[in-house]
Design an enzyme around this catalytic site. Structure first.
Site, PDB file in Angstrom:
ATOM      1  N   SER A 157      40.020 -13.319 -73.348  1.00 21.77           N
ATOM      2  CA  SER A 157      41.216 -12.946 -73.530  1.00 21.77           C
ATOM      3  C   SER A 157      40.535 -12.165 -74.208  1.00 21.77           C
ATOM      4  O   SER A 157      39.665 -12.513 -74.980  1.00 21.77           O
ATOM      5  CB  SER A 157      42.127 -13.399 -74.627  1.00 21.77           C
ATOM      6  N   CYS A 184      48.591 -19.566 -76.043  1.00 19.53           N
ATOM      7  CA  CYS A 184      47.376 -19.552 -75.197  1.00 19.53           C
ATOM      8  C   CYS A 184      46.839 -20.533 -75.726  1.00 19.53           C
ATOM      9  O   CYS A 184      46.269 -21.175 -76.925  1.00 19.53           O
ATOM     10  CB  CYS A 184      47.124 -18.265 -75.861  1.00 19.53           C
ATOM     11  N   ASP A 218      48.668 -17.827 -71.357  1.00 21.19           N
ATOM     12  CA  ASP A 218      48.443 -17.575 -71.074  1.00 21.19           C
ATOM     13  C   ASP A 218      47.019 -18.788 -70.639  1.00 21.19           C
ATOM     14  O   ASP A 218      45.945 -19.009 -72.290  1.00 21.19           O
ATOM     15  CB  ASP A 218      47.318 -16.490 -72.095  1.00 21.19           C
ATOM     16  N   TRP A 247      43.988 -21.819 -69.697  1.00 15.55           N
ATOM     17  CA  TRP A 247      43.455 -22.652 -69.011  1.00 15.55           C
ATOM     18  C   TRP A 247      42.639 -23.995 -68.774  1.00 15.55           C
ATOM     19  O   TRP A 247      43.531 -24.646 -70.024  1.00 15.55           O
ATOM     20  CB  TRP A 247      41.891 -21.899 -68.732  1.00 15.55           C
TER      21      TRP A 247
END
Length: 589
Positions: free
Chosen positions: A345, A541, A586, A588
């Protein structure tokens, strides 16, 4: 939600729904679910169509699978599917597919039972079990190694995107103290001489290589070290049984073997069971063959999870653990996946840092415990940390550029496809940002961007900005602490809520919020008002496996409580927010 909708439409469940997550390993759920499916099917057919029809169906399936005469080509696919899902029938002791364990080296069963299982050794009952193993994947690549003509090899050829930019690293700062559990680095790239552009909230790819030492060790083990500079030529085998076989797109033409292993293949990838099955036939030692069969079998699922998946075993680990395994190069090229670029990011705004692009990351470190315990670093983060080691600034130093004193290393980056993780078009809309740890990265860009916008439009109408940040320790890994406090003091960041998961309460103070989701729960009324009444946005995020799920569950609870609705209705509300691009993630794994 799909489950609930099926029930609303009158569907009747005959078997429990399975929820498998590739983050933690599909096999953990899929294989037990398949076992339950057979029991449920048996019960369903026995009750609805009679025992005779059920027995007839199973008999037909059994005849199709256990036959020894050659099958027609059109039935081969069906046979392979049946093999993957076949009923475990331990009664077929004489079948050629089922095996019996031969006791190794004349040791008694009692002695073997005393051993601890490991990657290379099993214990009863697995060591004595009959095994169901997957079908052998058909080979399809023919490989030829030729002496290289010395052509140039470019990193740009390893990615499928159109634009790759070579950019120098202009600055690197350690954001955490030396005694922090994780080491976090900030890296700044100089993009001023390129056409690379970005918005706050965007992500980009870093094209990274495998560890040079691991590549050399793999070449050595494959007995190909003296041919590392040879050019690799590929074509499809004329007699392959693989349907629709095609050359791997991620392996460029006429590149050296070393280049392919360094830049194109994920040599750290955890081998899948199909790969293990293929390695069985490349192994000459009987005990090693048996163990590889166990690891790819249904009966050995627990050992596969423990000694391969959870231990992060790589192909090299397996080849070192099973010395008699000598796979051909073609097999590796068929089974090793593409070395993917790593996404990061953007942690800056181009308004705040013209011509610069910043990003942050934890140096990933983990123990790989296969034949021996090895401390490994992440493929990309370990490489980046090595690149900046000579000019890395400690976290206590003020930020200043490299200044060109040292030769700035260059890395290759590429833009990622457009996403919607951006600030709202209307700056008067309130936003909530949730970003523990390195998940704070895009929000630093948001805040820098907002500061410049407010400077340019001092009379503008700007909505509230909430940030829920979390870390372990206030004094060790509170990333961007001074910057966040400054944003808060200037009024750009309206609400700053920070939680420390490992710091104990001081004196008689009430225990503070431990995680970001706890902090969000403490401010449930304000969060609900922003999302449900003020048409606000929420951005999350960070870690998908735990944090993002926990935050989502917390939001469901808040909507249930504050809006007075049932859980399913709250879930639908969140789904609507996602559809409207007002709940953005966002995340992961």
């Amino acid at each position: 939600m799909i489950d609930a909708r099926l029930q609303e439409l009158g569907a009747q469940r005959f078997c429990d729904t399975g929820h498998a997550d590739d983050c933690v390993g599909l096999e953990l759920v899929v294989e037990p679910w398949i076992d339950g499916l057979w029991a449920a099917l048996t019960k369903h057919f026995m009750s609805s169509r009679g025992k005779e029809e059920m027995n007839g169906a199973l008999t037909t399936a059994s005849k199709a699978f256990w036959r020894t005469d050659p099958l027609k080509p059109e039935l081969l696919h069906i046979e392979s599917q049946v093999e993957l899902l076949r009923l475990d029938d331990s009664g077929r002791k004489n079948s050629g597919v089922l095996e019996h364990n031969a006791v190794n080296g004349g040791h008694s069963t009692a002695l073997i039972a005393d051993y601890e299982p490991s990657l290379t050794r099993s214990v009863p009952p697995l060591s004595q079990a009959s095994l169901n193993i997957p079908a052998l994947p058909p080979e399809y690549l023919q490989v030829c190694l030729r002496e290289s003509l010395g052509q140039e090899e470019s990193q740009a050829s390893v990615t499928s995107v159109d634009q790759v930019f070579q950019v120098p690293i202009s600055e690197a700062v350690q954001l955490t103290t030396n005694d922090a559990i994780k080491t976090t680095l900030l890296v700044e790239l100089d993009i001023s001489k390129t056409e690379f552009s970005y918005q706050p909230g965007d992500a980009f790819n870093v094209i990274c290589p495998n560890s040079d030492s691991e590549v050399q060790n793999l070449l050595q083990r494959l007995q190909l070290a003296d041919r590392r500079e040879h050019c690799v030529l590929l074509k499809i085998k004329a007699d392959t049984k693989k349907k629709g076989a095609s050359l791997p797109q991620h392996i460029p033409e006429r590149c050296s073997l070393q280049f392919i292993l360094t830049w194109c293949l994920e040599i750290r990838a955890i081998p899948k069971k199909a790969f293990l099955r293929a390695l069985v036939d490349c192994t000459s030692d009987g005990a090693e063959r048996r163990r590889l069969r166990e690891l790819c079998s249904r009966q050995g699922a627990a050992d596969y999870n423990r000694f391969v998946r959870d231990a992060c075993a790589s192909l090299l680990d397996l080849l070192l653990a099973f010395p008699s395994c000598q796979p051909p190069l073609g097999l590796l090229l068929e089974h090793l996946p593409k070395l993917q670029p790593r996404p990061y990011s953007c942690a800056s705004s181009s308004l705040f840092h013209p011509g610069k692009l910043r990003f942050i990351f934890n140096i990933v470190e983990f123990l790989s415990n296969t034949t021996m315990v090895v401390l490994r670093k992440g493929v990309c983060t370990g490489w980046l940390a090595m690149l900046v080691e000579s000019f890395l600034q400690p976290h206590t130093h003020a930020s200043h550029a490299n200044g060109g004193k040292a030769l700035a290393p260059e890395i290759s980056i590429s833009p990622r496809t457009t996403n919607s993780f951006h600030l709202p078009d209307d700056p008067s809309v309130p936003i909530i940002m949730v970003g523990p740890g390195t998940g704070v990265a895009p929000f630093i860009g948001f805040l820098q961007h907002r500061e410049k916008l407010q400077e340019q439009h001092p009379d503008g109408d700007f909505g509230a900005m909430w940030l829920f940040f979390g870390c372990r320790h206030k004094d060790r890994d509170y990333l961007f602490r001074e910057e966040l406090r400054r944003f808060h003091k200037l009024g750009i960041l309206t609400h700053l809520k920070v939680s420390f998961s490992r710091d104990a309460p001081v004196g008689d103070q009430e225990a503070p919020a431990k995680y970001v989701q706890d902090s969000i729960q403490l401010h449930s009324k304000q969060v609900a008002r922003v999302l449900l009444q003020e048409n606000g946005y929420i951005y999350v995020c960070g870690d998908a496996k735990n944090m993002a799920k926990d935050v989502n569950d917390t939001l469901v609870e808040i909507i249930c409580k504050e809006a007075g609705v049932e859980k399913l209705e709250a879930m639908k509300t969140l789904a609507t927010l996602k559809e409207e691009k007002r709940y953005l993630q966002d995340i992961w794994s």
